[in-house]
Structure formats: structure tokens, C-alpha cells
Scaffold this active site. Structure first.
Site: not given
Ligand SMILES: [Zn+2]
Length: 459
Positions: A272, A323
């Protein structure tokens, strides 16, 4: 028995090789690649790309894909943290059998969409009461087994998860995740390594769930012991609250803390890294560490936009991951990443490189190279001699591809295609999916539906 395929074209780092003949040994590893009009080979009417690398997955979360969208009058704020609470409820219920069925379905869907490798960021380790299974890596073994059934390469990344937040004990809902000490974590890692040889396309990485989940001194220790020799994954700076909590505890921002305390290097994969200041953008890029971007999940959770434009200007390295699996198409991840930048910079050349202006090829290349490193696998070229032949093949007969000059094919794939344009996916030279079907689809789907009915989470 060795075999040979001829493709309309095969993508290399410098562009397309027309009439490409690939010969493989009996293990599906590449013996040779050359342009050849005469060689005996099976003709495949398609464009062969290196299989996409999915550098960040939490397989169990596929069971709740799309379920966090009924925002019904509770008056509660619906944000990352309320989504996380719902995700914990699911994590508490999943049995080893459920996990294997969910992961097998998910991995077969990844293959159908063009991924041939996945890095599984795995942190649900214990039984529903929080006690270790007799095989510490029971659930990790299930993920490797799922990858084997589906036919995807896997890098299992067992995560160290120790705390409930900065300086806080773990919550009850986190009890399945917890290794109390670094020794507990090393035992888990060792068991995971013993599980890997069950499947010849499995490897093991390691990592820290996040700065909030492990004490600083243990993070430093794991980095010292392992951060120089295998892929090290960590979630970082996804949420503004996480930055504020980190500053309150360490008087430093999360990536700032990593830069000050860890020897960041090309083994590190920062997942991220959404909220960065200028020094952090520069610090990651110059260290050689990578970021793993998950645009559909980051968008779905309302995380924010990664500073891609600034990071790329410093030659920062990046890969993509799915994810939470709200999206499982690599083209969708690349497009959303690009369009987030276009909408904020009002420019259209997000993936431009000074030596090459082909956005689609640049995006495929950058995501591939860092993705292979996230897997802990060699990455000298798209298709290496002696390595398994893993490829996604786009259908040269599909209307859009059939009418397109080769110089526009990468961009047609990245910007204007979807799964319906994929002829199939091969791992180690074997068709795993073909024309939208996985070769084991029947029982994979029925096992998945049975597991979800049992969980009752989608009712
Ligand atoms: Zn994650």
C-alpha cells in the site's frame, strides 16, 4: 516428452517476437525461444505474455468479496475499520477445509484472469479458539494445497502478528493470528518451510503484518535475521489513523520509522504505502525496496491514492496485488492505478518512461519485475531459459485483437480488454485454463459453494 508451441507473437522486454516457437523440456521449462516459420510445433493463435504476478493476497477474504456494500441506516461510520471488524468475524469462522476450498476457487479464478503466481500474505494461523494446530502451519499447508490443485505458483508469506495495535495487547477477535514471541513466529516459519516441498511450485517468504502488529524491537530483529535473503512483506501507511497512531507511539511516521530502523533493500515489499511525505517517497525509491499496490482494494476501502507520479519519477519499483479480491483482473488493477493518476494530474502518460513510450508494455514490465521479486523468484527476463514456461495468452481471433496492428497489442490488452479476450493460461507449459474454463472447474466450484453455504456468510 519435450514439446513446442508456436505463437503469433510472444512478448519480450524489447517488444514482440513474431512467429515465436517455444520448446520446453519434460518439466515444462523453457529450452529455447526463437522466431521460426518451419519448426514442428503446435500452432496457437494468440499473443503470449508472461503470466501476471499477484504480489498480495489474503485468500480467505474472497469469501466476503462484495458483501460490505449494504450501508443500511445504522448511523455507524462505514470505513476501513468497520470493514476490518466484519473481516475479523469471517476470519474467526473459517475451518482448514473452508480455507482450502475458498483458496482453490480464488486461485483458479486468478489463473483464468491471467495471473500465474501469487504471494499469499497469510496471518490466520491458529484454530478458532486461538490455539495452535498440531501442525503449526496447518492453514498455510492448506493454501499450498489449494495452489497445487488450482495450478498456480505460490509464495506463502507467513506473517508475524503479535499485538492489537501500537503498545496494545491483541483483541479477542485477533486470537487466530497471534505469535506471542519471536520464537513462536520462527517455529511457525519453520513449519511453513516444511510444508512447501509438497508442491514443486511453492516457496516461502516472510514478513510483519504491520508496524502496529509487532513490537519495534522484534521487527528489527526479524529484519536483521532474514531481511537480506528472502522476500520480506509488510503492510504500511494504508490508513491515516495508522499514521497518527504511529506518530503518537514512535514520534515517527510508519515509513520514516522503517527507514530509520531497517536496512530497506530490494528484498522489502511495502504493501500500500498510500500516505507518504516527500522524504518517504524518496526513501523507498532510493533504497531499492518495492511497493505493492492494490488499486481495487484500496479504492474499495477508501484508502487513498498512492503518489505514483512522484515515486515513478524517482524510478521507484512497484508490483500489483488483489489483496481483498474485490477485483481479480490484472488489467483492472493497472487501469485503476493509471486512472487515479490521470484524474488528479490531468495528464495521460502515467506509465511513460524516457526510453519507451508504450504505456501498456511499460506497465506490464514494471509490475512483472517487482512482482517476481515479491515471489522470491528469478526475474532476468520475461521467459527465461531453464525456468517454467508461465504465460497468459490473449486470443488473436477476438474481434479487437484480430483487427489490431502488433504495435498496439499491449495497450489494447491493458486498456481495452477483459477476461473474455484471454485464450488461456499455462503454468509450466500446461494449459491450466482454456477459453474461460479451468481444467478442474467442476469440483472446485462445487467445493467452494459448499464451503460458503456452510459458513453462511453470503446469505
Ligand atoms: Zn493486505
Amino acid at each position: 516428452m519435450s514439446k513446442a508451441y508456436r505463437f503469433n507473437a510472444l512478448l519480450t522486454e524489447t517488444g514482440w517476437l513474431n512467429n515465436a516457437v517455444v520448446t520446453l523440456d519434460e518439466n515444462g521449462c523453457v529450452l529455447s525461444i526463437k522466431q521460426d516459420d518451419l519448426a514442428q510445433a503446435e500452432n496457437i493463435n494468440g499473443f503470449a505474455l508472461p503470466g501476471f504476478q499477484n504480489a498480495h493476497s489474503h485468500a480467505f477474504q474472497y469469501a466476503m468479496a462484495g458483501l460490505a456494500e449494504l450501508h443500511e441506516g445504522s448511523g455507524q461510520p462505514d470505513d476501513f475499520w468497520s470493514w476490518r471488524s466484519a473481516m475479523y468475524d469471517l476470519a474467526l469462522q473459517v475451518s482448514p477445509e473452508h480455507l482450502e476450498a475458498i483458496a482453490t476457487m480464488l486461485y483458479s479464478e486468478m489463473l483464468r484472469h491471467g495471473y500465474t503466481s501469487v504471494a499469499e500474505f497469510h496471518y490466520v494461523h491458529h484454530d478458532p479458539d486461538g490455539n495452535p494446530y498440531s501442525n503449526l502451519a496447518e492453514l498455510g499447508s492448506r493454501l499450498i494445497s489449494a495452489a497445487k490443485t488450482a495450478g498456480i505458483q505460490i509464495t506463502l508469506v507467513p506473517m508475524f502478528y503479535q499485538k492489537g495495535g501500537f503498545g496494545k495487547e491483541a483483541e479477542s477477535k485477533q486470537k487466530r493470528f497471534i505469535s506471542k514471541t519471536i520464537e513462536d513466529y520462527y517455529r511457525l516459519l519453520e513449519s511453513s518451510e516444511k510444508a512447501a516441498p509438497y508442491y514443486d511450485q511453492a516457496k516461502v517468504g516472510l514478513g510483519i503484518h504491520s508496524l502496529r502488529a509487532v513490537t519495534g524491537e522484534d521487527i528489527i530483529q526479524v529484519g536483521r535475521n532474514f531481511g537480506n535473503n528472502r522476500p520480506f512483506h509488510i503492510h504500511v501507511s494504508e490508513q491515516i489513523k495508522e499514521i497518527e497512531d504511529c506518530k503518537a507511539f514512535y514520534q515517527q511516521r510508519p515509513v520514516e520509522w522503517l527507514m530509520n530502523n531497517m536496512d530497506l533493500n530490494p528484498n522489502y515489499h511495502l504493501v500500500h504505502a498510500t500516505h507518504l511525505n516527500d522524504d518517504e517517497v524518496k526513501g523507498i525509491a532510493t533504497s531499492g525496496a518495492h511497493v505493492v499496490l492494490c488499486p481495487t482494494t484500496e479504492g474499495n476501502l477508501g484508502d487513498g491514492l498512492f503518489r505514483f507520479h512522484d515515486y515513478k519519477a524517482l524510478n521507484g519499483s512497484w508490483s500489483i496485488g488483489t489483496d481483498s479480491h474485490i477485483g481479480i483482473s490484472p488489467m483492472e488493477e493497472l487501469r485503476l492505478l493509471d486512472y487515479g493518476q490521470r484524474l488528479t494530474t490531468h495528464k495521460r502518460n502515467t506509465f511513460y518512461l524516457p526510453y519507451h513510450g508504450d504505456s501498456g508494455l511499460n506497465a506490464i514490465t514494471m509490475a512483472y519485475k517487482a512482482g517476481k521479486q515479491a515471489m522470491g523468484r528469478s526475474h532476468e527476463s520475461f521467459f527465461e531459459i531453464g525456468q517454467p514456461f508461465n504465460t497468459v495468452i490473449f486470443d488473436a481471433n477476438s474481434a479487437l485483437m484480430a483487427a489490431t496492428n502488433i504495435k498496439h497489442i499491449c495497450n489494447t490488452i491493458v486498456y481495452a480488454s477483459d477476461v473474455s479476450h484471454i485464450l488461456g493460461t499455462m503454468v509450466a507449459g500446461e494449459w491450466i485454463t482454456f477459453k474461460g474454463h479451468h481444467h478442474n472447474q467442476g469440483h472446485i466450484v462445487s467445493d467452494f459453494v459448499k464451503a460458503l453455504r456452510d459458513l453462511k456468510s453470503r446469505l
